[in-house]
Design a protein around this motif. Structure first.
Motif, PDB file in Angstrom:
ATOM      1  N   LEU A 103      26.910  45.769  43.347  1.00 33.05           N
ATOM      2  CA  LEU A 103      26.191  46.865  43.979  1.00 33.05           C
ATOM      3  C   LEU A 103      24.932  47.146  43.179  1.00 33.05           C
ATOM      4  O   LEU A 103      25.008  47.524  42.012  1.00 33.05           O
ATOM      5  CB  LEU A 103      27.064  48.123  44.033  1.00 33.05           C
ATOM      6  CG  LEU A 103      26.403  49.374  44.622  1.00 33.05           C
ATOM      7  CD1 LEU A 103      26.217  49.212  46.131  1.00 33.05           C
ATOM      8  CD2 LEU A 103      27.218  50.624  44.315  1.00 33.05           C
ATOM      9  N   LEU A 120      29.091  56.900  36.034  1.00 27.18           N
ATOM     10  CA  LEU A 120      29.398  55.635  36.725  1.00 27.18           C
ATOM     11  C   LEU A 120      30.752  55.065  36.327  1.00 27.18           C
ATOM     12  O   LEU A 120      31.390  54.354  37.110  1.00 27.18           O
ATOM     13  CB  LEU A 120      28.309  54.601  36.437  1.00 27.18           C
ATOM     14  CG  LEU A 120      27.179  54.494  37.467  1.00 27.18           C
ATOM     15  CD1 LEU A 120      26.147  53.480  37.008  1.00 27.18           C
ATOM     16  CD2 LEU A 120      27.722  54.115  38.850  1.00 27.18           C
ATOM     17  N   GLN A 124      33.692  53.119  38.642  1.00 22.19           N
ATOM     18  CA  GLN A 124      34.230  51.788  38.412  1.00 22.19           C
ATOM     19  C   GLN A 124      35.727  51.818  38.124  1.00 22.19           C
ATOM     20  O   GLN A 124      36.422  50.841  38.393  1.00 22.19           O
ATOM     21  CB  GLN A 124      33.458  51.110  37.289  1.00 22.19           C
ATOM     22  CG  GLN A 124      31.981  50.947  37.653  1.00 22.19           C
ATOM     23  CD  GLN A 124      31.323  49.764  37.013  1.00 22.19           C
ATOM     24  OE1 GLN A 124      30.957  49.830  35.855  1.00 22.19           O
ATOM     25  NE2 GLN A 124      31.157  48.694  37.778  1.00 22.19           N
ATOM     26  N   VAL A 132      28.169  46.862  38.955  1.00 21.42           N
ATOM     27  CA  VAL A 132      26.985  47.678  39.244  1.00 21.42           C
ATOM     28  C   VAL A 132      25.773  47.148  38.497  1.00 21.42           C
ATOM     29  O   VAL A 132      25.847  46.854  37.304  1.00 21.42           O
ATOM     30  CB  VAL A 132      27.227  49.150  38.868  1.00 21.42           C
ATOM     31  CG1 VAL A 132      25.931  49.954  38.993  1.00 21.42           C
ATOM     32  CG2 VAL A 132      28.296  49.762  39.754  1.00 21.42           C
ATOM     33  N   LEU A 134      21.992  48.565  37.781  1.00 19.17           N
ATOM     34  CA  LEU A 134      21.195  49.778  37.889  1.00 19.17           C
ATOM     35  C   LEU A 134      19.762  49.494  37.469  1.00 19.17           C
ATOM     36  O   LEU A 134      19.510  48.962  36.388  1.00 19.17           O
ATOM     37  CB  LEU A 134      21.793  50.882  37.012  1.00 19.17           C
ATOM     38  CG  LEU A 134      21.050  52.223  36.975  1.00 19.17           C
ATOM     39  CD1 LEU A 134      20.980  52.855  38.354  1.00 19.17           C
ATOM     40  CD2 LEU A 134      21.727  53.172  35.990  1.00 19.17           C
ATOM     41  N   LYS A 288      30.971  48.091  50.069  1.00 21.06           N
ATOM     42  CA  LYS A 288      30.555  48.576  48.753  1.00 21.06           C
ATOM     43  C   LYS A 288      29.624  49.779  48.865  1.00 21.06           C
ATOM     44  O   LYS A 288      29.663  50.695  48.028  1.00 21.06           O
ATOM     45  CB  LYS A 288      29.888  47.455  47.952  1.00 21.06           C
ATOM     46  CG  LYS A 288      28.612  46.888  48.562  1.00 21.06           C
ATOM     47  CD  LYS A 288      28.068  45.736  47.725  1.00 21.06           C
ATOM     48  CE  LYS A 288      26.815  45.126  48.355  1.00 21.06           C
ATOM     49  NZ  LYS A 288      26.286  43.999  47.563  1.00 21.06           N
ATOM     50  N   PHE A 292      30.572  53.584  47.508  1.00 18.87           N
ATOM     51  CA  PHE A 292      29.699  54.322  46.590  1.00 18.87           C
ATOM     52  C   PHE A 292      29.246  55.638  47.213  1.00 18.87           C
ATOM     53  O   PHE A 292      29.209  56.670  46.546  1.00 18.87           O
ATOM     54  CB  PHE A 292      28.480  53.468  46.218  1.00 18.87           C
ATOM     55  CG  PHE A 292      27.551  54.147  45.246  1.00 18.87           C
ATOM     56  CD1 PHE A 292      27.915  54.323  43.925  1.00 18.87           C
ATOM     57  CD2 PHE A 292      26.309  54.622  45.664  1.00 18.87           C
ATOM     58  CE1 PHE A 292      27.062  54.962  43.017  1.00 18.87           C
ATOM     59  CE2 PHE A 292      25.459  55.254  44.775  1.00 18.87           C
ATOM     60  CZ  PHE A 292      25.834  55.422  43.452  1.00 18.87           C
TER      61      PHE A 292
END
Length: 305
Positions: A103, A120, A124, A132, A134, A288, A292
């Protein structure tokens, strides 16, 4: 035989290869770059574009020396074609196994630093199969040219083609270190702030806050018109005792609780722009993204108001 005839008919009605070439050329505004991306020669790109123009019955590009530009028809067609290919790509991705999903989240720097990276881990733990990535950007990203799945944006939530969920109010108020406040005998009224250095004095938030506090002309022009780029940097200067910052207090609960930042007045303002979670409308059912979105909205429910 009927199926073969139908397939041939659809192929003639929908020139998919030419559409793919058009999407790349419209996004890059270059036949050469489109060819490099697709592994085609510039001549092959030009041929596919001509096929598509013949199909629609009008030019899609203005051809100029070493430059191309979209015609009005091309401008109308380009976002629809980009969205269509995005939907197809996401539909195929949704059919793949959930294992090893990535993601990609693009965020403003302050939101990423002050909230997202601190929470975060909880996402997870709930979704261990989703890795992830970022990234942060000071500009509003384009989902066509940037491969991010979702973005955290600051604005009014009115971006065409995107689904937007408001996740946090962007209120703002002056904040400073308690030691700096004590250096002038405390902050008792808004005018006391003007006895201290004002951080990012050119920020329009300052003018709005002082106006609502009853000071029409605070004389902010006498302070350096610095632009630090993020609230995190402004707050960092304030914590170091270098001046007064105007920031969103919801970003800095730990700093306030520990006494490193002090909010002298309860007055907060809002200029109509808040934080939003956004993604292309055609991707709303991708697992996904759905996972989120649901997690983020639940986590940030207390920050809506």
């Amino acid at each position: 035989m009927h199926q073969e005839t139908l397939s041939m008919k659809m192929s003639k009605q929908m020139p998919l290869n030419a559409l793919r070439v058009f999407e790349a050329a419209a996004r890059l505004l270059s036949f050469t770059k489109a060819g490099d991306e697709l592994g085609m020669t510039q001549t092959a790109v030009s041929y596919q574009i001509k096929l598509l123009e013949d199909h629609v019955g009008e030019p899609l590009f203005f051809r100029r020396p070493r430059q191309i530009a979209l015609t009005e028809a091309g401008e109308r067609l380009a976002p629809k074609i980009a969205q269509g290919f995005s939907i197809l790509e996401e539909a195929l991705a949704a059919l793949r196994s959930d294992a090893g999903q990535l993601l990609h989240i693009d965020s403003t720097a302050t939101f990423a630093q002050q909230w997202l990276t601190r929470t975060l881990g909880r996402f997870q733990l709930k979704h261990p199969n989703i890795a992830v990535r970022l990234s942060t950007s000071p500009v509003i990203i384009d989902f066509v040219s940037t491969r991010a799945d979702v973005a955290i944006r600051w604005g009014q939530g009115d971006w065409p083609g995107l689904k937007a969920h408001r996740i946090m109010r962007m209120d703002f108020t002056p904040m400073l270190s308690p030691k700096l406040a004590a250096s002038i005998g405390g902050i008792h009224e808004p005018a006391d702030l003007l006895k201290l250095p004002i951080i990012s004095a050119a920020d329009t938030w300052w003018k709005q806050w002082f106006t609502e506090a009853g000071i029409e002309d605070p004389g902010l022009g006498r302070f350096p018109a610095n632009e630090l780029g993020t609230q995190s940097f402004d707050a960092g200067m304030a914590i170091a005792g270098q001046g007064v910052a105007i920031v969103n207090p919801k970003h800095f609960p730990d700093e306030i609780e520990s006494g490193r930042l002090f909010q002298p007045f309860s007055l907060t303002c809002n200029d109509g722009r808040d934080y939003w979670l956004v993604y292309p409308e055609g991707r709303r059912n991708i697992p996904k993204i759905r996972d989120f979105r649901n997690w983020l909205l639940e986590e940030l429910a207390p920050f809506y108001e």
